[in-house]
Design a protein around this motif. Structure first.
Motif, PDB file in Angstrom:
ATOM      1  N   UNK A   1       5.259   7.513  -2.363  1.00 23.56           N
ATOM      2  CA  UNK A   1       5.343   7.625  -0.906  1.00 23.56           C
ATOM      3  C   UNK A   1       4.512   6.526  -0.264  1.00 23.56           C
ATOM      4  N   UNK A   2       5.013   5.923   0.822  1.00 22.80           N
ATOM      5  CA  UNK A   2       4.293   4.869   1.532  1.00 22.80           C
ATOM      6  C   UNK A   2       3.845   5.427   2.879  1.00 22.80           C
ATOM      7  N   UNK A   3       2.540   5.357   3.126  1.00 21.53           N
ATOM      8  CA  UNK A   3       1.960   5.854   4.380  1.00 21.53           C
ATOM      9  C   UNK A   3       1.446   4.684   5.204  1.00 21.53           C
ATOM     10  N   UNK A   4       1.639   4.743   6.509  1.00 17.90           N
ATOM     11  CA  UNK A   4       1.070   3.765   7.440  1.00 17.90           C
ATOM     12  C   UNK A   4       0.012   4.512   8.247  1.00 17.90           C
ATOM     13  N   UNK A   5      -1.250   4.300   7.898  1.00 22.94           N
ATOM     14  CA  UNK A   5      -2.355   5.056   8.492  1.00 22.94           C
ATOM     15  C   UNK A   5      -3.215   4.167   9.377  1.00 22.94           C
ATOM     16  N   UNK A   6      -3.711   4.733  10.475  1.00 17.66           N
ATOM     17  CA  UNK A   6      -4.535   4.008  11.444  1.00 17.66           C
ATOM     18  C   UNK A   6      -5.981   3.916  10.964  1.00 17.66           C
ATOM     19  N   UNK A   7      -6.568   2.715  11.091  1.00 16.63           N
ATOM     20  CA  UNK A   7      -7.981   2.529  10.751  1.00 16.63           C
ATOM     21  C   UNK A   7      -8.833   2.198  11.969  1.00 16.63           C
TER      22      UNK A   7
END
Length: 109
Positions: free
Chosen positions: A40-46
């Protein structure tokens, strides 16, 4: 006059007793526990500024693209205060008071 319990049987005084003497957010955002699968590919905010925390907005320049290596659960920050964004480090929780301080705030002495 004694306050009547709400529809769940809770006293309306309970939240005031639990938060006495502490600064508490009106809406505390607790972390999200997310089950992820391998691949699974996640795009998470940093940056902590995206309205869709922990997910990164399309325009977010500080995103982390994470490809999951194995099935697991992630603890993701939703309040934006974590020093380890996008992961939760417990910054959303107020500092724990000792028994003496809790008694003082409860009794007013």
């Amino acid at each position: 006059m004694v306050p009547r319990p709400d529809h769940r049987g809770r006293s309306p005084l309970l939240p005031r007793l639990l938060t006495a003497g502490r600064q508490v957010d009106k809406v505390q955002k607790l972390p999200e526990v997310r089950a992820v699968e391998r691949g699974q590919v996640l795009r998470l905010c940093r940056c902590g500024q995206c309205a869709s925390l922990p997910d990164a907005a399309a325009a977010c320049t500080h995103l982390l693209e994470l490809t999951v290596g194995r099935e697991r659960h992630l603890l993701l920050c939703r309040c934006g205060r974590s020093a380890k964004l996008p992961f939760c480090d417990g910054s959303h929780a107020p500092a724990a008071l000792g028994l003496k301080e809790r008694w003082r705030s409860f009794s007013g002495r």
